[in-house]
Each structure stands twice: as structure tokens, then as C-alpha cells.
Design a protein around this motif. Structure first.
Motif, mmCIF file in Angstrom:
data_model
loop_
_atom_site.group_PDB
_atom_site.id
_atom_site.type_symbol
_atom_site.label_atom_id
_atom_site.label_comp_id
_atom_site.label_asym_id
_atom_site.label_seq_id
_atom_site.Cartn_x
_atom_site.Cartn_y
_atom_site.Cartn_z
ATOM 1 N N ASN A 143 -73.444 -24.079 -39.841
ATOM 2 C CA ASN A 143 -73.919 -23.172 -39.054
ATOM 3 C C ASN A 143 -74.921 -23.826 -37.975
ATOM 4 N N GLY A 144 -74.426 -24.929 -37.513
ATOM 5 C CA GLY A 144 -75.165 -25.534 -36.378
ATOM 6 C C GLY A 144 -76.589 -26.474 -36.810
ATOM 7 N N GLU A 145 -76.785 -26.300 -38.124
ATOM 8 C CA GLU A 145 -77.889 -27.032 -38.539
ATOM 9 C C GLU A 145 -77.523 -28.388 -39.512
ATOM 10 N N GLU A 146 -78.281 -29.270 -39.214
ATOM 11 C CA GLU A 146 -77.792 -30.717 -40.157
ATOM 12 C C GLU A 146 -78.131 -30.261 -41.492
ATOM 13 N N ARG A 147 -77.262 -30.456 -42.519
ATOM 14 C CA ARG A 147 -77.567 -30.330 -43.919
ATOM 15 C C ARG A 147 -77.723 -31.639 -44.543
ATOM 16 N N LEU A 148 -76.807 -32.541 -44.235
ATOM 17 C CA LEU A 148 -76.858 -33.855 -45.014
ATOM 18 C C LEU A 148 -76.763 -35.000 -44.116
ATOM 19 N N ARG A 149 -77.028 -35.982 -44.460
ATOM 20 C CA ARG A 149 -76.796 -37.303 -43.742
ATOM 21 C C ARG A 149 -76.803 -38.607 -44.920
ATOM 22 N N LEU A 150 -75.243 -38.852 -44.903
ATOM 23 C CA LEU A 150 -75.092 -39.746 -45.940
ATOM 24 C C LEU A 150 -74.709 -41.074 -45.628
ATOM 25 N N GLN A 151 -75.016 -42.068 -46.330
ATOM 26 C CA GLN A 151 -74.759 -43.604 -45.751
ATOM 27 C C GLN A 151 -73.458 -43.877 -46.508
ATOM 28 N N ALA A 152 -72.632 -44.179 -45.480
ATOM 29 C CA ALA A 152 -71.296 -44.628 -46.103
ATOM 30 C C ALA A 152 -71.197 -46.063 -46.337
ATOM 31 N N GLU A 153 -70.272 -46.439 -47.323
ATOM 32 C CA GLU A 153 -70.017 -47.693 -47.801
ATOM 33 C C GLU A 153 -68.384 -47.831 -47.895
ATOM 34 N N GLY A 154 -68.112 -49.257 -48.334
ATOM 35 C CA GLY A 154 -66.765 -49.612 -48.422
ATOM 36 C C GLY A 154 -66.107 -49.826 -47.230
ATOM 37 N N HIS A 155 -64.801 -49.676 -47.330
ATOM 38 C CA HIS A 155 -63.894 -50.316 -46.116
ATOM 39 C C HIS A 155 -64.157 -49.360 -45.045
ATOM 40 N N LEU A 156 -65.097 -49.604 -44.122
ATOM 41 C CA LEU A 156 -65.607 -48.743 -42.972
ATOM 42 C C LEU A 156 -64.494 -48.739 -41.997
ATOM 43 N N PRO A 157 -64.449 -47.657 -41.267
ATOM 44 C CA PRO A 157 -63.265 -47.940 -40.086
ATOM 45 C C PRO A 157 -63.867 -48.997 -39.147
ATOM 46 N N GLN A 158 -62.995 -49.498 -38.540
ATOM 47 C CA GLN A 158 -63.355 -50.484 -37.573
ATOM 48 C C GLN A 158 -63.091 -49.798 -36.144
ATOM 49 N N GLU A 159 -63.763 -50.399 -35.111
ATOM 50 C CA GLU A 159 -63.485 -49.813 -33.529
ATOM 51 C C GLU A 159 -61.929 -50.020 -33.172
ATOM 52 N N GLY A 160 -61.622 -48.733 -32.923
ATOM 53 C CA GLY A 160 -60.165 -48.624 -32.570
ATOM 54 C C GLY A 160 -59.330 -48.184 -33.408
ATOM 55 N N GLU A 161 -59.905 -47.916 -34.841
ATOM 56 C CA GLU A 161 -59.014 -47.410 -35.991
ATOM 57 C C GLU A 161 -58.954 -45.805 -35.886
ATOM 58 N N ASP A 162 -57.977 -45.001 -36.208
ATOM 59 C CA ASP A 162 -58.116 -44.068 -36.266
ATOM 60 C C ASP A 162 -58.898 -43.224 -37.432
ATOM 61 N N ILE A 163 -59.603 -42.014 -37.319
ATOM 62 C CA ILE A 163 -60.162 -41.454 -38.490
ATOM 63 C C ILE A 163 -59.792 -40.051 -38.298
ATOM 64 N N PHE A 164 -59.605 -39.399 -39.483
ATOM 65 C CA PHE A 164 -58.961 -38.201 -39.380
ATOM 66 C C PHE A 164 -59.823 -37.140 -40.076
ATOM 67 N N ALA A 165 -60.141 -35.980 -39.903
ATOM 68 C CA ALA A 165 -60.817 -35.178 -40.530
ATOM 69 C C ALA A 165 -59.997 -34.257 -41.617
ATOM 70 N N VAL A 166 -60.376 -33.708 -42.688
ATOM 71 C CA VAL A 166 -59.468 -33.234 -43.713
ATOM 72 C C VAL A 166 -60.376 -32.155 -44.217
ATOM 73 N N VAL A 167 -59.869 -30.899 -44.497
ATOM 74 C CA VAL A 167 -60.666 -29.790 -45.178
ATOM 75 C C VAL A 167 -59.872 -29.425 -46.253
ATOM 76 N N ASP A 168 -60.343 -29.698 -47.538
ATOM 77 C CA ASP A 168 -59.672 -29.445 -48.807
ATOM 78 C C ASP A 168 -60.315 -28.294 -49.570
ATOM 79 N N LEU A 169 -59.709 -26.949 -49.444
ATOM 80 C CA LEU A 169 -60.130 -25.918 -49.967
ATOM 81 C C LEU A 169 -59.697 -25.765 -51.299
ATOM 82 N N GLN A 170 -60.678 -25.430 -52.152
ATOM 83 C CA GLN A 170 -60.247 -25.137 -53.632
ATOM 84 C C GLN A 170 -61.056 -24.153 -54.146
ATOM 85 N N GLY A 171 -60.453 -23.358 -55.223
ATOM 86 C CA GLY A 171 -61.196 -22.081 -55.630
ATOM 87 C C GLY A 171 -61.060 -20.913 -55.112
#
Length: 92
Positions: free
Chosen positions: A64-92
Motif C-alpha cells: 500500500n505504498g509503504e516500504e515493508r521489507l528490504r532483503l539482501q539478495a544472494e546467489g546467482h544475481l542478474p547481470q546487466e542486460g539480463e532479463d528479470i521477471f516478476a511472478v505472483v504466486d497466489l496460494q490459499g
């Protein structure tokens, strides 16, 4: 994949079963319940937003427009020019 957490190279916040989880390219950690509980905090009509801060690299969750989390990412991180996709996984 049946669930978003089964995808490769995924950074995900959610899956609230006794507390929310953060998956960072296969590494799982708990999100402190006082910070964000999707099962209790997200209701019908809630607006969620995600921001990928590539410079740090950080996954930022907005509710609702307010920052709730800021999480440090690890692992194989996206490189410049690499595509990133958002996914919504609804359960329940």
C-alpha cells in the motif's frame, strides 16, 4: 514448476507458514514476524509492489505504498542486460 519457489534463480518473499520466508536463489531464511506477515497483513484490496535495487542487490517489498521489507539478495544475481521477471504466486 508448481510453485514460484521451485524456479531457478528466484528471490521471493512470502509463503507464510508460521512466519514469512525469503528465498534468495535457493537459500531460505525467515522474515521476522514483526516485520511482515503476508497471511495477516495482506487482505483483499492490498497493493503490493516489488523493487529490485541492482546496485546493492536488494529486493524491496512495498505494501500500500509503504516500504515493508528490504532483503539482501544472494546467489546467482542478474547481470546487466539480463532479463528479470516478476511472478505472483497466489496460494490459499
Amino acid at each position: 514448476a508448481k510453485e514460484a519457489k521451485e524456479l531457478q534463480h528466484v528471490w521471493l518473499a512470502g509463503y507464510d507458514k508460521g512466519g514469512a520466508l525469503f528465498l534468495s536463489d535457493g537459500k531460505e531464511s525467515k522474515i521476522p514476524p514483526a516485520t511482515w506477515r503476508p497471511v495477516t497483513d495482506v487482505k483483499v484490496g492490498t497493493r503490493l509492489g516489488i523493487f529490485w535495487a541492482a546496485a546493492t542487490p536488494t529486493l524491496v517489498v512495498f505494501q500500500n505504498g509503504e516500504e515493508r521489507l528490504r532483503l539482501q539478495a544472494e546467489g546467482h544475481l542478474p547481470q546487466e542486460g539480463e532479463d528479470i521477471f516478476a511472478v505472483v504466486d497466489l496460494q490459499g
